[in-house]
Design a protein around this motif. Sequence first.
Motif, PDB file in Angstrom:
ATOM      1  N   CYS A  12      35.719 -14.000  52.180  1.00  0.00           N
ATOM      2  CA  CYS A  12      34.315 -14.318  51.900  1.00  0.00           C
ATOM      3  C   CYS A  12      34.214 -15.491  50.921  1.00  0.00           C
TER       4      CYS A  12
ATOM      5  N   CYS B 238      35.360 -10.732  57.015  1.00  0.00           N
ATOM      6  CA  CYS B 238      35.420 -10.014  55.745  1.00  0.00           C
ATOM      7  C   CYS B 238      36.502  -8.930  55.811  1.00  0.00           C
ATOM      8  N   THR B 239      37.258  -8.817  54.729  1.00  0.00           N
ATOM      9  CA  THR B 239      38.362  -7.846  54.708  1.00  0.00           C
ATOM     10  C   THR B 239      38.028  -6.629  53.855  1.00  0.00           C
ATOM     11  N   ASP B 240      36.779  -6.530  53.447  1.00  0.00           N
ATOM     12  CA  ASP B 240      36.394  -5.416  52.581  1.00  0.00           C
ATOM     13  C   ASP B 240      36.598  -4.082  53.301  1.00  0.00           C
TER      14      ASP B 240
ATOM     15  N   CYS C 249      31.045  -8.678  52.291  1.00  0.00           N
ATOM     16  CA  CYS C 249      30.949  -8.180  50.921  1.00  0.00           C
ATOM     17  C   CYS C 249      30.630  -9.313  49.956  1.00  0.00           C
ATOM     18  N   GLY C 250      31.054 -10.525  50.336  1.00  0.00           N
ATOM     19  CA  GLY C 250      30.819 -11.671  49.467  1.00  0.00           C
ATOM     20  C   GLY C 250      31.838 -11.784  48.346  1.00  0.00           C
ATOM     21  N   GLN C 251      32.766 -10.804  48.258  1.00  0.00           N
ATOM     22  CA  GLN C 251      33.696 -10.769  47.128  1.00  0.00           C
ATOM     23  C   GLN C 251      35.151 -11.007  47.538  1.00  0.00           C
ATOM     24  N   CYS C 252      35.522 -10.550  48.741  1.00  0.00           N
ATOM     25  CA  CYS C 252      36.933 -10.634  49.134  1.00  0.00           C
ATOM     26  C   CYS C 252      37.373 -12.093  49.266  1.00  0.00           C
TER      27      CYS C 252
HETATM   28 ZN   LIG Z   1      34.248  -9.903  52.198  1.00  0.00          ZN
END
Ligand SMILES: [Zn+2]
Length: 560
Positions: free
Chosen positions: A80, A64-66, A74-77
């Motif tokens: 992910c 994850c790169t958040d 994060c589930g968003q980057c």
């Molecule tokens: Zn992420």
Amino acid sequence: MQYKALYREHRPEIFSEILGQDHIVKILRNQIATDTVGHAYLFCGTRGTGKTTTARILAKALNCTDESGGEKPCGQCANCQAISNGSFMDVIEIDAASNNGVDNIRELRESVKYPPSIGRKKVYIIDEVHMLSTQAFNALLKTLEEPPENVVFIMATTDPQKLPQTVLSRCMRLDFKRVTADVIMGNMADICAGQGVEITDDALRLLAVNADGSVRDSLSLLEQCLSAGEKRLDRDTVLEFLGAVPEEFYLELTEKVLTHNISEALIMLNSALQEGKDVKQMMKDWMAHYRNLLITKYVKDPEDMLNMSQDNIVALADQSAKIELAQLNASITTLAKAINDARYSTQARILMEVVIVDLATGVEYGQPAGQARPARVMSTGSPAISMPARKSAPAQKPKATSQPDAGAKPSSAGADAGADQAQTVGNDAGSDVQPQTSAQPQTTAQPQTTADSAADLEDIWREAFEMGETVKPSLNTMRRAVLSEMNDKEFKVIVDSPVFKSLLEKDEQLICQLMEKQTGVRRRMVCKLKGQEADKDEDGKLDEMAQQATDVLGFNVEIK
Ligand SMILES: [Zn+2]
């Protein structure tokens, strides 16, 4: 829009969405937060408990790169998202069930050498790892022994006991539990609410019970129910959609049998069959239920062995507490036998009905195990058949002794000997029930010779009808009958239905031939209706007892 299965659509994307595995989530979160993630993990647990999902979330957390400082993943980057839809180059999923050869693992070992191309860590998720061949395991072991930098292996298995110790010892093992019914119900309730579907609590429970600890199964089942577009789901609708006989059915059926409620048990069977359930499958499921009762009774922590949820285990434990061990054993044996008989029979339903009657009458409910007697399907010891003998047996002794007493006053020892012999003959005539008033202790097993001869008769009859069915399928009517006795000239069979009696008599010649093949002796068949054979039988016994008394006393004795 592309159709997505419910369990894919609602697959957890981040740690907080994982259902019912708090102990594992806690460990992994901590390892991510402290950057102490290991090189190799082994995720163990039954299907649908979230092993692969958790593996992906761990892979995301590692890549994850958040930068917001919130929990990873994060589930968003972009990383992910890419891992979620399976397009991330550094997360490699391998299904060991279809890639189990040594070549597949060699390929893996080659690719392991290259560092991650875009992510921080290269993650190999090997599903069903127990399916690997021995050579493949050995090849994998070399990689696990010298784990390359930036590579994490996550192996998932439903059968950790099949893994070599050498592999197990290199992994951090995490055991996934079956998800409790409450968690599964809550999850399904949320999904239904999101789709504007009203679902009752008992419908949710029924789905959860059938999903048996698997979130994935629960969503597959729910999906079937939702697919018809119903906006309201209750228990009956769900039962209809499942088309299955729920575990509850067997709990209830067993309860009926335990309380000798034959008619309600038969009605339950009838309604299940009318709904199109398969009777042979029901026999198997019912036997599995008894096996579960047995395990619940004796295994302290039965969850792993039972393959079912904690809630089901509680219901099973309640029921198994009411049953003695001997009764459980007898029930399993009875069902196993019926299942075997049913394989080649077109009358499986009758066999199932006989099982119900047998289980409901076979062993006195709540009696001490020592007095319990294994019930048998269609054996000479079938309880319904031996009942008349049970009643008449205590009367035998006084009858045999009273006559000589009235006559020449023989020594009491002689009279007793005669009576005892008569008793044995009575048992040979087809009853394997120890008379309650017998001089022998009640818990003593019946004489061995009697058991053998009853079992022998049963074997002879079974072999005869099994052979018969290959010659003429309608000879499966023989299964309905019991071979009760046999002498030089005739063999006697007892059947519980006039219809079957006449069917058997129609095939008399054929049956006599079959019996001749089995025994090497040509005999006549005597077919008796159950219940009506008792009086005649009693006369025969009296004659025999009279003969015994005559032999002992040395003068003619008549018993009337
Ligand atoms: Zn992420």
